[in-house]
Design a protein around this motif. Structure first.
Motif: not given
Lengths: 70, 139
Positions: B22-23, B28-31, B36-38, B110-112
């Motif tokens: 998760x971390x 890597x993917x970023x906030x 993102x759906x995938x 919101x991803x946070x």
């Protein structure tokens, strides 16, 4: 701090840790921890140990006062 | 090694790996791309797999005649207490960090929220099981 002679009395009674654990209804690991002074048993377990090892609780367990230096 | 100890080790490994995933994923993917759906599908899949693995582990390590004595109870109690404190600290530090990081913007992506929710749960499992493993070596 509590010190004990569980191992001494257990060997005297010709019991393995496993056998003693079975008699007092706990695990072998608990008996091992008690013998190594890493775990202090509850009063109930301490009295049961004394009963199974045929001795007085004061003979097995001893309170050792530790001086704290400031 | 008794049932509780085995379960604690497996739980620590399972949830430790999930926490690392998760971390790393979030880093890597970023906030912005995290929700993102995938990415959410993959992450949710990992969480589901961990849950299935955890459930299977509980089933596989369930022995009817296993003895749980007072030492096991004491270790469980101590680990739970410490785990609660650690999880509270984790949430506190994370929230304060978010506040400091986004104070000027005035809003938090919101991803946070998603990250906080899942890592808090995973961290609580990981921390409690780790403490159980440590206490079994010490007590």
């Amino acid at each position: 701090m509590l010190e004990n002679k569980v191992k001494l009395f257990r060997v005297k009674e010709n019991l393995t840790q496993e056998q003693l654990a079975e008699k007092v209804s706990c695990t072998r690991q608990t008996i091992n921890s008690i013998e190594k002074n890493r775990y202090n048993p509850s009063l109930e377990l301490a009295l049961t140990l004394a009963d199974v090892l045929n001795c007085n609780i004061n003979e097995i367990f001893k309170l050792v006062k530790v001086k704290t230096e400031l | 090694m008794n049932k509780q100890q085995k379960r604690a080790i497996y739980t620590m490994i399972l949830f430790g790996l999930l926490l690392i995933y998760l971390v790393l994923n979030f880093t890597i993917v970023g906030v912005d791309n995290f929700i993102n759906r995938t990415n959410l599908l993959i992450t949710s899949g990992c969480i589901l797999l961990t849950g299935i693995g955890f459930a299977y582990m509980l089933y596989a390590t369930n022995k009817k005649n296993a003895i749980i004595d007072e030492r096991d109870d004491q270790i469980q109690l101590q680990a739970t207490n410490i785990g609660i404190i650690l999880t509270t600290m984790f949430v506190f530090i994370l929230m304060i960090g978010l506040f400091i990081g986004y104070e000027e913007e005035g809003q938090v992506p919101v991803s946070w929220m998603w990250f906080t929710a899942y890592t808090t749960s995973v961290f609580s499992f990981f921390s409690t099981s780790s403490i159980i493993v440590i206490l079994y070596r010490r007590i």
